[in-house]
Design an enzyme around this catalytic site. Sequence first.
Site, PDB file in Angstrom:
ATOM      1  NE  ARG A  64      -3.508   0.015   2.738  1.00 50.82           N
ATOM      2  CZ  ARG A  64      -4.006  -0.442   3.896  1.00 50.82           C
ATOM      3  NH1 ARG A  64      -3.670   0.157   5.027  1.00 50.82           N
ATOM      4  NH2 ARG A  64      -4.803  -1.479   3.928  1.00 50.82           N
ATOM      5  NE  ARG A 133      -2.266   2.096   9.738  1.00 55.98           N
ATOM      6  CZ  ARG A 133      -3.179   1.120   9.602  1.00 55.98           C
ATOM      7  NH1 ARG A 133      -4.110   1.203   8.665  1.00 55.98           N
ATOM      8  NH2 ARG A 133      -3.174   0.068  10.405  1.00 55.98           N
ATOM      9  CE  LYS A 218      -7.511   0.511  12.248  1.00 54.88           C
ATOM     10  NZ  LYS A 218      -8.019  -0.372  11.208  1.00 54.88           N
ATOM     11  CE  LYS A 220      -7.866   3.912   9.801  1.00 57.31           C
ATOM     12  NZ  LYS A 220      -9.046   3.167   9.343  1.00 57.31           N
ATOM     13  CB  CYS A 486     -15.031  -8.124   8.934  1.00 60.30           C
ATOM     14  SG  CYS A 486     -13.765  -6.878   9.248  1.00 60.30           S
ATOM     15  CB  CYS A 490     -11.905  -0.978   5.564  1.00 63.81           C
ATOM     16  SG  CYS A 490     -10.821  -1.840   6.705  1.00 63.81           S
TER      17      CYS A 490
HETATM   18 FE1  SF4 Z   1     -12.975  -6.017   7.335  1.00 61.13          FE
HETATM   19 FE2  SF4 Z   1     -11.474  -4.042   6.346  1.00 61.13          FE
HETATM   20 FE3  SF4 Z   1     -11.070  -6.584   5.605  1.00 61.13          FE
HETATM   21 FE4  SF4 Z   1     -13.226  -5.260   4.798  1.00 61.13          FE
HETATM   22  S1  SF4 Z   1     -11.102  -4.807   4.262  1.00 61.13           S
HETATM   23  S2  SF4 Z   1     -13.188  -7.339   5.546  1.00 61.13           S
HETATM   24  S3  SF4 Z   1     -13.701  -4.039   6.638  1.00 61.13           S
HETATM   25  S4  SF4 Z   1     -10.780  -5.707   7.646  1.00 61.13           S
END
Ligand code: SF4
Length: 590
Positions: A64, A133, A218, A220, A486, A490
């Site tokens: 990244r 970050r 982290k 932000k 999840c 994000c």
């Molecule tokens: Fe979870 Fe982030 Fe992975 Fe998506 S990218 S599944 S929100 S940890």
Amino acid sequence: MSGSVETLKATSNGLRGALPIQLAQPTPLFDDDVKNLLKFHGIYQQHDRDVRGRNNRVYSFMVRSRIPGGRLNAFQYLIHDALADAFGQHDLRLTTRQGIQLHGVIKENLKPTLRGLNETLISTLAACGDVARNVMFCPAPFGDPVREQIQAVAQAISDHLRPHTRAYHEIWLEDEEGNKVRQSLESAAQEAAATDTAATDTTAEIEPIYGKTYMPRKFKIALAFPGDNCTDIFSNDIGLVGLVAEDGETVHGYNLYVGGGLGQTHNAAETFPHLAEPLGYASHEQVLDVVEKIVLVQRDFGNREDRKLARMKYLVYNWGIEAFRAKVFEYLGYELEPVHPMPDMGYDDHMGWHEQRDGRWFCGIYVENGRVADAGATRIRSGLRAVIQKYKPNVTITGQQNIILSGFQAEERDAVDALLAEYNIAPIESLSRVRRHSMACPALPSCGLALAEAERYLPSLIDELEPIVAELGLDQEDFSIRMTGCPNGCARPYVADLGIVGRTLGKYNLHLGGNMEGTRLNTLYQELVPAAELPQLVRNVLTAYLATRTPQERVGDWASRLGAETIAQHVAQQTSVEHASADKSAPITA
Ligand code: SF4
């Protein structure tokens, strides 16, 4: 686990640990400790979760880039594109924090990938890990002095909070300075061995901000242009809004908000999303000092016992904003003014053509879920490459995982549109609003934390929702749909009008009541909804919205006003009416 990460950081010798040794070994992966250290270098070890069986795992790495404000020149973008072919999986992933990810890089190609990026002055250091970050800022390249001043502050914050360790250069780039550090480390180690001491800390450099254990978690930071929260500042540990003087050209200072963060854990009530709270106003001259002292307070008092509770939002929540503010003032040695009045937060995704202050133009191009790939007839990767190679525009990644190309002459616009059309890249006006305002995280198959699909599923869900939204006459309404695989959040689902969060394979929680401006959290409406039932559930919710909204009330505002229980009652009533009328119209059979 937390203890081990804290020990790992403390004994990593400036983020080195066993990384250099394991990098040289002919294995396809790193052990767990090095895997954690790699994150600080902007690298995640992953395996393809579509491949079943532990012994069949295929390991690769996500790399990244750290790109403050998402700003790149054409060559910096094109090197990402070229490296995706040379060492990656032939695509790019634009991130919700204005970065770029290369996926599918195998271990032996990590070094050439990072060196390739570095040759265009792009680093991956601190794109992940327990550090500040990528710093976000509004991507719209209007070229006005206010945006340039705020972007300069975003860059200054990013530079100020960058780790000072030379480990990155030493391990990946092997520059002269790095070699000197390595030599000094080797001689110190030899001396320690010769004198039979137990000395292990050979860190030759200093981390003035972070110290040896970096941040608890982290961290932000995002900045906003007044009135435009396209960077979702309230979801960040620190959110800043630049405030403009009466001359309309000068930023006199910043309102600061602290303690935002969206991640949570299913069935762990002590974890929760939280929006940043007002800390105070800092003048332009003070702002870097204030940001640094907030970081230091979290560094010194953030929870290092339990990583689930280590984000600064829990410190702000547990202490209360007054106590947190007092501690920041103590670190500063002076007090800040209360936050200044400012315009209400709006939202602009900056898509389509817009004129810049210098008479040139920029074009915001929609990239579905940030995946820059050639798929079927739509060849967005090739199309972007063709335009960027031909016109050499500046490139900005947005917080919605889209891309902005800037600096075009007015007379070039038609040719750019024609070139994009050759690759089947649709102009923003031709997209449905529901698709334009949708966003998903990568989830399966690459993310190790994913419980359910997101990026691979959302486009087909939108395919099903588009006719429903049109049939209900809501196709001109703006509301956001965000999906994650999840609860880590994000793609910032907890501030969306409709947030869809993966619970387990094929099942999702539906949250309602956020807004496009990112100023309100949504709340859980229904748990464990099977994917196949999501379109009908959204139809029911939108039908209830149509029946009970007030004039001009938007979807999220309506849901927030009514709450889950009342919405569920409306949905149940309307469903029973529909069933009754279906029964009446059904033919009677003997
Ligand atoms: Fe979870 Fe982030 Fe992975 Fe998506 S990218 S599944 S929100 S940890």
